[in-house]
Design a protein around this motif. Sequence first.
Motif, PDB file in Angstrom:
ATOM      1  N   LEU A 204      35.859  28.474 -12.618  1.00  0.00           N
ATOM      2  CA  LEU A 204      35.137  29.705 -12.948  1.00  0.00           C
ATOM      3  C   LEU A 204      34.011  29.923 -11.947  1.00  0.00           C
ATOM      4  O   LEU A 204      33.125  29.078 -11.811  1.00  0.00           O
ATOM      5  N   THR A 205      34.034  31.049 -11.247  1.00  0.00           N
ATOM      6  CA  THR A 205      32.958  31.441 -10.340  1.00  0.00           C
ATOM      7  C   THR A 205      32.161  32.555 -11.006  1.00  0.00           C
ATOM      8  O   THR A 205      32.727  33.602 -11.353  1.00  0.00           O
ATOM      9  N   LEU A 206      30.857  32.319 -11.197  1.00  0.00           N
ATOM     10  CA  LEU A 206      29.990  33.268 -11.885  1.00  0.00           C
ATOM     11  C   LEU A 206      28.902  33.756 -10.946  1.00  0.00           C
ATOM     12  O   LEU A 206      28.248  32.959 -10.263  1.00  0.00           O
ATOM     13  N   HIS A 258      22.428  31.531 -14.573  1.00  0.00           N
ATOM     14  CA  HIS A 258      21.053  31.717 -14.091  1.00  0.00           C
ATOM     15  C   HIS A 258      21.039  31.904 -12.575  1.00  0.00           C
ATOM     16  O   HIS A 258      20.127  32.527 -12.029  1.00  0.00           O
ATOM     17  N   THR A 259      22.024  31.300 -11.893  1.00  0.00           N
ATOM     18  CA  THR A 259      22.195  31.432 -10.445  1.00  0.00           C
ATOM     19  C   THR A 259      23.676  31.676 -10.195  1.00  0.00           C
ATOM     20  O   THR A 259      24.497  31.609 -11.117  1.00  0.00           O
ATOM     21  N   ASP A 260      24.054  31.938  -8.954  1.00  0.00           N
ATOM     22  CA  ASP A 260      25.465  31.860  -8.624  1.00  0.00           C
ATOM     23  C   ASP A 260      25.946  30.460  -8.993  1.00  0.00           C
ATOM     24  O   ASP A 260      25.256  29.461  -8.710  1.00  0.00           O
ATOM     25  N   ALA A 261      27.085  30.352  -9.638  1.00  0.00           N
ATOM     26  CA  ALA A 261      27.487  29.057 -10.191  1.00  0.00           C
ATOM     27  C   ALA A 261      29.005  28.942 -10.236  1.00  0.00           C
ATOM     28  O   ALA A 261      29.728  29.947 -10.233  1.00  0.00           O
ATOM     29  N   THR A 262      29.476  27.696 -10.280  1.00  0.00           N
ATOM     30  CA  THR A 262      30.896  27.413 -10.465  1.00  0.00           C
ATOM     31  C   THR A 262      31.055  26.346 -11.544  1.00  0.00           C
ATOM     32  O   THR A 262      30.285  25.383 -11.608  1.00  0.00           O
ATOM     33  N   LEU A 263      32.072  26.532 -12.385  1.00  0.00           N
ATOM     34  CA  LEU A 263      32.359  25.626 -13.487  1.00  0.00           C
ATOM     35  C   LEU A 263      33.833  25.256 -13.464  1.00  0.00           C
ATOM     36  O   LEU A 263      34.676  26.050 -13.038  1.00  0.00           O
TER      37      LEU A 263
END
Length: 330
Positions: A204-206, A258-263
Amino acid sequence: MAEPVRDPAAPSSAPAPAPAVRGGHESTPGGPVHELLAPRETALGGSTVVRRLLPSLGRRMVGAWCFVDHYGPDDIAEEPGMQVPPHPHMGLQTVSWLHQGEVLHRDSLGSLATVRPRELGLMTSGRAISHSEESPRPHARLLHGAQLWVALPDTHRHTAPAFEHHPDLPHVTAPGLDATVILGTLDTATSPGTTHTPLVGADLTLARGTHHRLPLEPDFEYAVLTMSGHTEVDGLRLDPGAMLYLGTGRPHLPLHAHTDATLLLLGGHPFEEKLVMWWNFIGRSGEEITQARNDWETGTRFGDVHGYDGPRLHAPALPDIPLKPRGRIR
């Protein structure tokens, strides 16, 4: 990727790995939970240090997912990078997943593939296979990824070995979200990777500021690993490297970046079979594990990996202790 094994001549206070019985449906939570899994650092080939999140002291499996290593991002410009010599597997699938860098895969079937970011390298060991993994020469400056194992059910664990490389994977998109489906099905997208139990793996890229409610299967249990950035998963803040076990019974999962993030989202039907996992083998009894170790050490059954510049790994000594039945949690 192999469980690490030390040089027998080198001093170490670490004992050889102990066999463990894992699986069983009875200890699966009957509803949603928040269970933060603490990583432990382990050296693995060349300059790579991994953070092992599964199996952990508290939890051993998430669906059929039974092993999760997170590594990087590491600057390997002046280092050899990942160098994992030929080693065996049985009774499982390995999943190579990268965000940065490349991994060169060789195996005893003759497969040769360079796995790159957001490409699926899926090896099904079945009854027996051996492989090596290494950073190519020359290689990219940064290395960041995860290595995962999936336990094979009894009906498929003696199948013929196979390797799949899928450069193009399906996506699920929404405002601020891009999800790559690694294995199984998420929402309406299904990975081409072969599975043998109901499960899902998704990257997941957010984008920063994204709020999203991700649809889930209520019958699955889930866990989420933060690869990068800072997020809230079901209201709980997660920093890079943190893995949160979520239990079952969730029709959706609230996410906030809260930031660009990956899960990494991992889930599946709770694995009902009990199994024995030791070093790089998954079986159903101590006798199976002993036979697999003997077969590897005597050069039978697992085949040969050609092209790797170096010797193969030797298996550690089996512990002189009886197997102690344990379920999905300790």
